[in-house]
Structure formats: structure tokens, C-alpha cells
Design a protein around this motif. Structure first.
Motif, PDB file in Angstrom:
ATOM      1  N   LEU A 113       0.845  -1.182   0.000  1.00  0.00           N
ATOM      2  CA  LEU A 113       0.000   0.000   0.000  1.00  0.00           C
ATOM      3  C   LEU A 113       0.886   1.239   0.000  1.00  0.00           C
ATOM      4  N   TRP A 114       0.516   2.229  -0.813  1.00  0.00           N
ATOM      5  CA  TRP A 114       1.303   3.442  -0.991  1.00  0.00           C
ATOM      6  C   TRP A 114       0.463   4.648  -0.584  1.00  0.00           C
ATOM      7  N   PHE A 115       1.104   5.608   0.091  1.00  0.00           N
ATOM      8  CA  PHE A 115       0.426   6.810   0.561  1.00  0.00           C
ATOM      9  C   PHE A 115       1.324   8.011   0.268  1.00  0.00           C
ATOM     10  N   GLY A 116       0.754   9.041  -0.373  1.00  0.00           N
ATOM     11  CA  GLY A 116       1.536  10.209  -0.767  1.00  0.00           C
ATOM     12  C   GLY A 116       1.284  11.410   0.112  1.00  0.00           C
ATOM     13  N   ALA A 117       2.326  12.203   0.313  1.00  0.00           N
ATOM     14  CA  ALA A 117       2.262  13.363   1.207  1.00  0.00           C
ATOM     15  C   ALA A 117       1.391  14.471   0.626  1.00  0.00           C
ATOM     16  N   SER A 118       0.666  15.145   1.516  1.00  0.00           N
ATOM     17  CA  SER A 118      -0.026  16.375   1.134  1.00  0.00           C
ATOM     18  C   SER A 118       0.987  17.494   0.929  1.00  0.00           C
ATOM     19  N   VAL A 119       0.623  18.432   0.055  1.00  0.00           N
ATOM     20  CA  VAL A 119       1.483  19.572  -0.230  1.00  0.00           C
ATOM     21  C   VAL A 119       1.528  20.512   0.985  1.00  0.00           C
ATOM     22  N   ASP A 120       2.466  21.446   0.962  1.00  0.00           N
ATOM     23  CA  ASP A 120       2.612  22.463   2.012  1.00  0.00           C
ATOM     24  C   ASP A 120       3.057  21.861   3.339  1.00  0.00           C
ATOM     25  N   LEU A 121       4.135  21.074   3.280  1.00  0.00           N
ATOM     26  CA  LEU A 121       4.688  20.500   4.507  1.00  0.00           C
ATOM     27  C   LEU A 121       5.271  21.595   5.392  1.00  0.00           C
ATOM     28  N   GLN A 122       5.551  21.214   6.624  1.00  0.00           N
ATOM     29  CA  GLN A 122       6.167  22.122   7.587  1.00  0.00           C
ATOM     30  C   GLN A 122       7.515  21.535   7.999  1.00  0.00           C
ATOM     31  N   ALA A 123       8.578  22.037   7.380  1.00  0.00           N
ATOM     32  CA  ALA A 123       9.915  21.480   7.614  1.00  0.00           C
ATOM     33  C   ALA A 123      10.329  21.597   9.071  1.00  0.00           C
ATOM     34  N   GLU A 124       9.868  22.641   9.746  1.00  0.00           N
ATOM     35  CA  GLU A 124      10.252  22.829  11.144  1.00  0.00           C
ATOM     36  C   GLU A 124       9.695  21.735  12.049  1.00  0.00           C
ATOM     37  N   LYS A 125       8.694  20.994  11.552  1.00  0.00           N
ATOM     38  CA  LYS A 125       8.140  19.884  12.320  1.00  0.00           C
ATOM     39  C   LYS A 125       8.743  18.538  11.909  1.00  0.00           C
ATOM     40  N   GLY A 126       9.748  18.582  11.050  1.00  0.00           N
ATOM     41  CA  GLY A 126      10.414  17.352  10.636  1.00  0.00           C
ATOM     42  C   GLY A 126       9.803  16.675   9.431  1.00  0.00           C
ATOM     43  N   HIS A 127       8.892  17.341   8.734  1.00  0.00           N
ATOM     44  CA  HIS A 127       8.273  16.750   7.555  1.00  0.00           C
ATOM     45  C   HIS A 127       9.288  16.593   6.421  1.00  0.00           C
ATOM     46  N   LYS A 128       9.283  15.435   5.783  1.00  0.00           N
ATOM     47  CA  LYS A 128      10.203  15.141   4.688  1.00  0.00           C
ATOM     48  C   LYS A 128       9.472  14.931   3.361  1.00  0.00           C
ATOM     49  N   ALA A 129       8.138  14.903   3.373  1.00  0.00           N
ATOM     50  CA  ALA A 129       7.318  14.701   2.172  1.00  0.00           C
ATOM     51  C   ALA A 129       7.632  13.349   1.524  1.00  0.00           C
ATOM     52  N   GLY A 130       7.314  13.194   0.239  1.00  0.00           N
ATOM     53  CA  GLY A 130       7.558  11.948  -0.465  1.00  0.00           C
ATOM     54  C   GLY A 130       6.412  10.959  -0.354  1.00  0.00           C
ATOM     55  N   VAL A 131       6.758   9.676  -0.309  1.00  0.00           N
ATOM     56  CA  VAL A 131       5.789   8.587  -0.372  1.00  0.00           C
ATOM     57  C   VAL A 131       6.083   7.556   0.708  1.00  0.00           C
ATOM     58  N   LEU A 132       5.027   7.075   1.358  1.00  0.00           N
ATOM     59  CA  LEU A 132       5.125   5.954   2.298  1.00  0.00           C
ATOM     60  C   LEU A 132       4.673   4.675   1.608  1.00  0.00           C
ATOM     61  N   ARG A 133       5.391   3.592   1.875  1.00  0.00           N
ATOM     62  CA  ARG A 133       5.030   2.280   1.336  1.00  0.00           C
ATOM     63  C   ARG A 133       4.886   1.294   2.484  1.00  0.00           C
ATOM     64  N   LEU A 134       3.725   0.687   2.588  1.00  0.00           N
ATOM     65  CA  LEU A 134       3.503  -0.362   3.579  1.00  0.00           C
ATOM     66  C   LEU A 134       3.750  -1.698   2.897  1.00  0.00           C
ATOM     67  N   LEU A 135       4.818  -2.366   3.308  1.00  0.00           N
ATOM     68  CA  LEU A 135       5.260  -3.574   2.617  1.00  0.00           C
ATOM     69  C   LEU A 135       4.432  -4.801   2.963  1.00  0.00           C
ATOM     70  N   ASN A 136       3.839  -4.816   4.156  1.00  0.00           N
ATOM     71  CA  ASN A 136       3.151  -6.026   4.618  1.00  0.00           C
ATOM     72  C   ASN A 136       1.801  -5.680   5.258  1.00  0.00           C
ATOM     73  N   PRO A 137       0.860  -5.178   4.489  1.00  0.00           N
ATOM     74  CA  PRO A 137      -0.409  -4.736   5.094  1.00  0.00           C
ATOM     75  C   PRO A 137      -1.205  -5.846   5.767  1.00  0.00           C
ATOM     76  N   GLY A 138      -0.918  -7.094   5.457  1.00  0.00           N
ATOM     77  CA  GLY A 138      -1.650  -8.195   6.067  1.00  0.00           C
ATOM     78  C   GLY A 138      -1.112  -8.633   7.410  1.00  0.00           C
ATOM     79  N   GLN A 139      -0.015  -8.046   7.854  1.00  0.00           N
ATOM     80  CA  GLN A 139       0.614  -8.428   9.111  1.00  0.00           C
ATOM     81  C   GLN A 139       0.240  -7.459  10.233  1.00  0.00           C
TER      82      GLN A 139
END
Length: 298
Positions: free
Chosen positions: A123-149
Motif C-alpha cells: 500500500l502506498w500513501f503520498g504526502a499532502s502539499v505544504d509540509l512544515q519542515a520545522e516539524k520534521g516533515h520530509k514529504a515523499g511517499v510511504l510504502r507499507l510492505l506487509n499490510p496483512g501483518q
């Protein structure tokens, strides 16, 4: 068929009748095989219609405070994506309880266009625009490799650090060769090892507002300025107002079959029968905002 705008009204089109049905403050998401209809409400709740028995989930059930997208995985699991207290969040439903995880390094939220399941089950999830770098946001894409676990394994592909050169993700899809594609400021491709924004379509080096993979595994890419592109794994097709689209500004795409493709533009809804485009197929009284609209079939 359902026509909806993000945080707007949702319309149900029943072609067997001559009247429209409107559900105020509800956005239709999908229908599960057991016949339940799933919606998101304007006040941030998941609403279910189970044979006219309506009920809702909220934070009291473990859900995030601001869900923007529901997704039904191939395993039959209902997922939610959005924001919880200004932090990206995902959740899945188990029984009557949602199990939520927050992702503080992604962004303040997940873009409603950017939830996708690839052919390997990730499962893939993409970042919303207008991140806040001061809060540690890195943007990009998250990938869940094992959603059934039960113990989830996440991989974060970060903007700049991992080859992604933009801070927005407007849609995620997969082509028949297994490459993953994301929209945003420009089109990016992931070959399984690295990200690149190099490709053969010059027009897709500017804003791409939707990336969609159809049931037939075609990759549809909607440009903000240059129309609609379709990739079958070997060749690209390009459709514009010259081929019959209402506009070259593409908001969303939905494919029922090779002979039934629906496209939302900023100037109306178009339909494609596999050979020709038919613009303005619905009344102009259905408003679809440029950054939030989709079509679904129940």
C-alpha cells in the motif's frame, strides 16, 4: 454511478431513472461485496449505509480526526488515510475498531488522490502539499510492505534524499512493467530501486494532477495544462480538446472498461467509448473543484 467533489456534495446518477439523488455532506467512496456503501462526511466521519441502516465511525472508534480517503484493499480490508492533529495518519478497520498509525515525518496529511495498492500487495500513501519542515516533515511517499501483518513494515521514500524532487504527490499508479508512478509538480517513476523524473513526455514535466491505474492495468496521467495521457506499457496516447475533451485541465479519471472511461475536467465531465470522446455528458449544475473531485461506480 457516483460523482463527488472533495468536501463537496455527492451526486448519485441512476441511469434507469430521470431524477438525481443528492446526499448532502457525504462523499461516496465504494461499495463492499456485502452491499455496504461507504462514505466520508464533511465533518470527518466514516459513514456506512448497510441496507438503509446508517451508522458512523469517528475518533472515538480509533479513527483519525480528518480522514480524506477510504480504500478497500484486495484483502477486503477497509483503510482510511488523512490527518490526525496535523500529522499524516493511516488506519485500518478490524471489527468495529480502527487501528491508527501516525507518520510525523511525512507531512501534515495524506493527499486524497494518493492512496494505492500495487501488484505486489504493498500500500502506498503520498504526502499532502505544504509540509512544515520545522516539524520534521520530509514529504515523499510511504510504502507499507506487509499490510496483512499485525506488525507493519513501512518504507519512507523522502523528497530529495531518495530521488523524489517534489514536495507533493497528486496520485499514485502502476504500469504493466511494474513501475510505480506519482504525480505532482511533475511525473516521477520508481523502477523498484530508485526514483526518477526523467521520461519521454515533455508536457508531463509540468503539473500532473492525477495518476490512475485502471482495472485493465492502463496508466492514465492527467495534466493540469496539456490534457490526458494513457500508457499501456509500451506506447503513450495523448488526448486533448482536439480529440473531444471539454478541457485540457484534467481533475480525475475512472475506467469501467476499455470502452467506458470517465474523465473530470475543469469544464465538465467527459466519456470515452474506446474510440471517441463525448464532452459535457452531465448537466453543468454539478460543480467539481479542480483539486478535489472523482467518479465512482457502485
Amino acid at each position: 454511478m457516483w460523482i463527488l467533489g472533495f468536501k463537496e456534495e455527492v451526486y448519485r446518477v441512476d441511469l434507469s431513472k430521470n431524477r438525481w439523488t443528492t446526499y448532502d455532506n457525504l462523499n461516496f467512496e465504494f461499495r463492499t461485496p456485502d452491499g455496504k456503501e461507504w462514505y466520508l462526511s464533511a465533518d470527518g466521519r466514516v459513514v456506512v449505509n448497510d441496507l438503509n441502516n446508517w451508522y458512523a465511525y469517528g475518533p472515538e472508534s480509533g479513527l483519525m480526526k480528518a480522514p480524506v480517503r477510504l480504500y478497500l484493499s484486495s484483502q477486503g480490508v477497509v483503510w482510511a488515510a488523512g490527518s490526525h492533529e496535523s500529522t499524516s495518519a493511516t488506519a485500518f478497520l478490524n471489527g468495529d475498531e480502527w487501528h491508527m498509525e501516525v507518520h510525523p515525518h511525512l507531512s501534515w496529511g495524506i493527499d486524497h488522490r494518493s492512496v494505492f495498492e500495487s501488484s505486489d500487495g504493498s500500500l502506498w500513501f503520498g504526502a499532502s502539499v505544504d509540509l512544515q519542515a520545522e516539524k520534521g516533515h520530509k514529504a515523499g511517499v510511504l510504502r507499507l510492505l506487509n499490510p496483512g501483518q499485525l506488525l507493519h513494515q513501512w518504507k519512507h521514500y523522502r523528497t530529495l534524499e531518495d530521488g523524489i524532487t517534489q514536495y507533493n504527490v497528486y496520485g499514485i499508479g502502476e504500469s504493466t512493467d511494474g513501475n510505480i508512478w506519482i504525480g505532482g509538480s511533475r511525473l516521477h517513476r520508481f523502477d523498484g530501486e530508485s526514483w526518477s523524473d526523467e521520461h519521454e513526455i515533455e508536457q508531463l514535466n509540468e503539473f500532473v494532477d492525477i495518476v490512475y491505474t485502471s482495472p485493465s492495468k492502463k496508466l492514465w496521467v492527467g495534466s493540469r495544462f496539456y490534457g490526458l495521457f494513457c500508457f499501456d506499457g509500451q506506447d503513450w496516447q495523448h488526448f486533448t480538446i482536439n480529440e473531444g475533451l471539454s478541457s485540457n485541465t484534467i481533475i480525475n479519471v475512472f475506467e469501467e472498461s476499455d470502452s467506458s472511461v470517465w474523465v473530470i475536467t475543469n469544464q465538465g465531465i467527459c466519456w470515452y467509448d474506446g474510440e471517441s470522446w463525448f464532452p459535457d455528458v452531465f448537466s453543468s449544475h454539478i460543480p467539481i473543484p479542480r483539486e478535489g473531485g472523482s467518479i465512482a461506480v457502485s
